[in-house]
Design an enzyme around this catalytic site. Sequence first.
Site, PDB file in Angstrom:
ATOM      1  N   CYS A 169       6.248  17.791 -12.091  1.00  0.00           N
ATOM      2  CA  CYS A 169       7.393  17.144 -12.410  1.00  0.00           C
ATOM      3  C   CYS A 169       7.907  16.087 -12.041  1.00  0.00           C
ATOM      4  O   CYS A 169       9.760  15.372 -11.947  1.00  0.00           O
ATOM      5  CB  CYS A 169       8.544  18.436 -12.258  1.00  0.00           C
ATOM      6  SG  CYS A 169       8.868  18.325 -11.013  1.00  0.00           S
ATOM      7  N   CYS A 225       5.483  21.617  -4.842  1.00  0.00           N
ATOM      8  CA  CYS A 225       6.852  21.557  -5.958  1.00  0.00           C
ATOM      9  C   CYS A 225       7.885  22.742  -5.779  1.00  0.00           C
ATOM     10  O   CYS A 225       7.166  23.452  -5.329  1.00  0.00           O
ATOM     11  CB  CYS A 225       6.812  20.913  -6.553  1.00  0.00           C
ATOM     12  SG  CYS A 225       8.516  20.171  -7.662  1.00  0.00           S
ATOM     13  N   HIS A 271       0.898  -0.998   0.348  1.00  0.00           N
ATOM     14  CA  HIS A 271      -0.089  -0.078  -0.386  1.00  0.00           C
ATOM     15  C   HIS A 271       0.885   1.278  -0.771  1.00  0.00           C
ATOM     16  O   HIS A 271       0.534   2.463   0.283  1.00  0.00           O
ATOM     17  CB  HIS A 271      -0.745   0.062   0.858  1.00  0.00           C
ATOM     18  CG  HIS A 271      -1.896  -1.423   1.094  1.00  0.00           C
ATOM     19  ND1 HIS A 271      -2.590  -1.567   2.153  1.00  0.00           N
ATOM     20  CD2 HIS A 271      -2.901  -1.717  -0.032  1.00  0.00           C
ATOM     21  CE1 HIS A 271      -4.072  -2.150   1.749  1.00  0.00           C
ATOM     22  NE2 HIS A 271      -3.626  -2.282   0.094  1.00  0.00           N
TER      23      HIS A 271
END
Length: 238
Positions: free
Chosen positions: A131, A149, A120
């Site tokens: 990206c 990010c 899992h």
Amino acid sequence: MDKIKELQKMIDESNNIVVFTGAGVSTDSGLKDFRSKDGLYKKPSPYPAEYMLSNTCFYTHPEEFYEYYKENFNCLDAEPNITHKYFKKLEDKKKLIAIITQNIDGLHTKAGNKNVYEVHGTIYKNHCIKCHKEYDAKYVFDSKGVPTCSCGGTIKPDVVLYGEALPDKDFMGGLSTIYKADMLIVCGSSLTVYPASGMVDSFNGKYLVIINNTETPYDYKANLVINENLAKVFSKLK
């Protein structure tokens, strides 16, 4: 025969043991399981846990997803308990060949086990959906709101959400060890979450043992069923 003595005898006679673990293994480390009377699914929430942990929630309501995720799955400070440590000892004795876990807490790896299949996923791996840059768990849990990010993309934990397939590498790798096993020990799992729980159907070895607080749909197949706290069981084994 006493069930603990019977379990010890089976372990002594086996040389290719595979362990299949669920959330019940980590409750003695202070983490909640899912389906027990005190489990996460019984916790009051505006929406069902299955929705809060779904890919639909992640992609359409990331703020709500991350509020729920950070509140319930930050286990960075959790430490392996006696059950995790026993499996490390079994591996050191060259008896245990693999652990297949439904848990995302990384505690088997933290305990030192090398051959762990996390079917899992794990909180310790995260990636930008834009990206694909990777981020550690501390960055995700320390971030305010939705972690983003450097490129501006949303970061997603590498855990299997409702609506997603299991990771092929861990699922198929785990199955291959079950085919080789002479003993399968299921610990702390209700064995109701598919397809992971269906892996038990592939076991054709000598001993199937299920250790869980409550009954499971696979109890009738087992050579030995122990409905007891895991720490109490594994503290008595050598």
